[in-house]
Scaffold this motif. Sequence first.
Motif, mmCIF file in Angstrom:
data_model
loop_
_atom_site.group_PDB
_atom_site.id
_atom_site.type_symbol
_atom_site.label_atom_id
_atom_site.label_comp_id
_atom_site.label_asym_id
_atom_site.label_seq_id
_atom_site.Cartn_x
_atom_site.Cartn_y
_atom_site.Cartn_z
ATOM 1 N N PHE A 1 30.868 -29.872 14.395
ATOM 2 C CA PHE A 1 29.377 -29.387 14.495
ATOM 3 C C PHE A 1 28.845 -29.119 13.779
ATOM 4 O O PHE A 1 28.830 -29.216 12.641
ATOM 5 N N GLY B 1 31.153 -32.360 17.653
ATOM 6 C CA GLY B 1 30.450 -33.073 18.133
ATOM 7 C C GLY B 1 28.411 -32.320 18.228
ATOM 8 O O GLY B 1 28.018 -33.367 18.457
ATOM 9 N N SER B 2 28.721 -31.824 18.716
ATOM 10 C CA SER B 2 27.648 -30.664 19.470
ATOM 11 C C SER B 2 26.712 -30.701 18.523
ATOM 12 O O SER B 2 27.313 -29.747 17.101
#
Lengths: 223, 784
Positions: A60, A123-124
């Motif tokens: 992330f 993924g953030s």
Amino acid sequence: MSDHSKQPGGVTRRGLFRTLGAATLVAGCVKQDPGSENPERSEAPELDDALGLTPAPLEFVLDGQPVQAEVEARTTLLELLRLDLDRTGTKVVCDRGACGACMVLVDGVPRNSCMMLAHDVGGSEVTTVAGLAEGEQLSALQLAFIEHDALQCGFCTSGMLISSTALLREGGPLTRGQVEDAIAGNLCRCGTYPHVVDAVLAVANGEGGRRQTELLQVKKGGA
Amino acid sequence: MAKTKLSLGYGPKLETVPVELPPGEPRPWDANDQLEVVGEPVPRIDGQLKVSGAARYTHDVALEDMLHAAVLRSPYPCATIKRVEVKAALDQPGVEAAIAVAAVGDKLIFAGQDVAAVAAARPEQARAALASIVVEYAPAPFVVGTRAAMRDGAPLVHETAVEERRTGADEPGAEKATGELSGNIRPGRSQKRGDAKRALNKAALTFEATYETQCHTHSSLETHGVMVRWDSEDAATVWASTQSIFSVRDEFAAIFGLPPAKVRVITHFLGGGFGSKFGANASGTAIAKIAGELARATNKPVKLMLTRHEEHLCTGNRPDSIQTVKLGATATPGAQAKITAIHVQAHGSAGVGTGAGVGRNASAVYTKVPDVLVESADVFTHAGPAVAFRAPGHPQGAFAMESALDELARQLELDPIDLRLAHDGHPVRRWQLELGRERFNWDARRQAAADMRARGTRVRRGVGCAVSIWGDFSGTEARVSVEIDRKGGVVVKNGVQDIGGGIGTIMAQVAAEVLARPVDQIRVEIGDSELGPGVGSGGSKTTASITPAVRNAAEAAKAELAQIAAEALEASSPSKLRWTNEGVSLGRRSLTWAELCERIEGEAIVAVGTRARTYGHYPKSFPGFPTPEIAGAQFAEVEIDTWTGEVRCTELLAVHDCGRVMNEMTVRSQINGGIALGVGYALMEERVMDPSLGVVLNPNLDQYKPCGAKDLPEISIVLTEVLSGNNNTGAYGIGEPATIPTAAAIANAVGDALGVHVRSLPITPAKILDALERGRQTSTEGDT
């Protein structure tokens, strides 16, 4: 990825382990806590892509920098930030989503990091208090917090800044009520709320004036 | 001693007062001094570290190889230990040590008491390993309710005399309880003037009511915690979340049999304390002993941070109270009515600990009442021990006394402010009451409240006031050093900790004032026992203990600089020099600060300053102390929905005296904080025990509700500055006075809105509806 971290029926793994942990503690028995099994000794399920008791890769973006880590499924975002990534500006106070001290922005949304598993942010983009400044330059809100004394012991400050930053990013002028709504989930035991509201309003509405105390000084020469 | 005359006073009253100063003491700042930096709203100097997340609190300190500890706690409120085996925990992942804290045969007397502990590589491993510890308990009968514990035949909490645990946060002068333990009750602490019982018997009119307050937890955001690192066999460094660095050093040294000088304690930042963080251990858990033993066993640093749940169980609370207040009064009608006697009988449960004092509103505010008796008794229960909490005893005592006064005023059809003015001898508090009456629009609001009551409106408003008393309890133990180096740098050092009041900023302001330097040119180092003796932040004394020592150190350093400047500028005397932000001058000749400091011989000037004993207390001393009495009054407005019982405090005016104001902005923050704590105490907070299980039912912040942003009233603050001649800066405290009257003022406002008093805190909707029902019954009875 985040879909895998939830048990059916909305029970989080963390919540489940907590319940089990508490039950064994109260019973005082020798049963092994499932959360503490040694990863080396346990047999990991043979399922591709499943998150089990062995650490799994997580990627992330943290405060603008890409992060790659091997993280256990049970690890909360707060634990990852504080223990593994040394982001200690994010505080642990209640560890159950009741006080807002551990708030971070996840894709721009203020979230209690104690209530999220680390794998929920795969993924953030995650922003902690340490990511609010542009390099050495504090944000306008951070400067306003100092200017208005919107902090005392400072332990709630990171969470207050995260909640208020998210509110300010919505744009437009603000009322006191809107700011109070935005920080309603942030507890401050020193009672700094009025100054936090002042600081946020100063940034939103350009009100530079500080709240004044009426100081009745001794009049020279009597009266 | 040197005699001098000072211009002292408050508001419109200014007097020349003779004061005897100790040798070497600079002339105290009085009404003639125009200060440039002191008093100004200077932003706190560590603000940048706190808003950027860079400030490292004890919770945040990480050392290489450190282990995390967790403690197994008794699930039973009363039990004897039959067996403890920790060995199995050692086989758990990450665990490096496990110890039993309680031994076979030990009697545990509250749920949450220490039983065993482990240290592991990660905190979750330590917590998980606790489940492998085998403990056999033999549960015994227990009692957790205060009234239940007072009954004959209740299970006994203590079978022998109880050791008084005192800390630096206790109210100075509170007498040690000496009464004999009888059942679970131990009488102690009384305050007496005249013969109140006799006066009550003779009184033409008497009033009696019983008031109750709840158990209130400190809930500092940073939980109690320490990290212990053994630097050698007999020397340790302890990082502690403490409001008294030197009390941690001394207790840690005593636990491990070390000379205090071998223990270094560091608290760079502290996430609140409110009275609970004195000593190395917490009041109900031996955190420093456990961390120290685990660190010794593993030869690694061990960090023990309590969870929020543990924080609620075993680190202290404000005792609950049951107070019966009896007032005697003359039968003279209206404004001529006089209170002739006050008798308060208080019982307070401090769990397994002690501390049922109820403050001094009854005994020391209403000095015009001739006969006063305040009796208090500790009631022991099987619950976590109490400990000093922001103005110990006072908020509960103020609630009962100020409520009783209002109820009497209602009975006599008197204005509550008038009744207070008639019995309070402190000139500043009298002035504050008059100011509040005017600023709060008191008369008009009371009339409006009466109209709403008469019309029986659904939504009612009401106003109430209450007062506070506190003392200047400053100490002389601090040693502050001021260093000025050849490059012009100024460093102020002391081993005091910042609990959140911002002492470092005020230290910089005082040094800047004396040296005529910009505040941002002063570096302040605090939070480490190696920086010189400091004071504990308890009793609202930090500012008043530290700032005079800063001034003395800065004056001594400046005197050395002045000698250098006088020689360089050929002044006949250093007193002829003129000091400005740029430097120093004599007529047209001048030296910049940098040029002056270059002339310092050696590395730096180092001066150490102390604080003299308090030498003045204009206009009135605190009872039993040669130091000023600190006065305050608060005025609250509430709004109540009489259909639902919902109550909100809508407005609050706080009028306080805090001596000479050191920083207008940080003092306002402290007052806001006192009010927020008081609002929670008045309307929301309550530790709830299960009487059948003996455990706390709401040990976290989701069920225990502190005051949030939307619960706060609109706050106005008036500071009535008093120059008392107490020390060379004129500072005294505000932290505690600011929270004393809040709940009482809110309760009185509720009484005004409803016409009937709620005699129990917190004032919940259910209690409002009960009170309304009581009022209806009384009026129906009156009609028939």
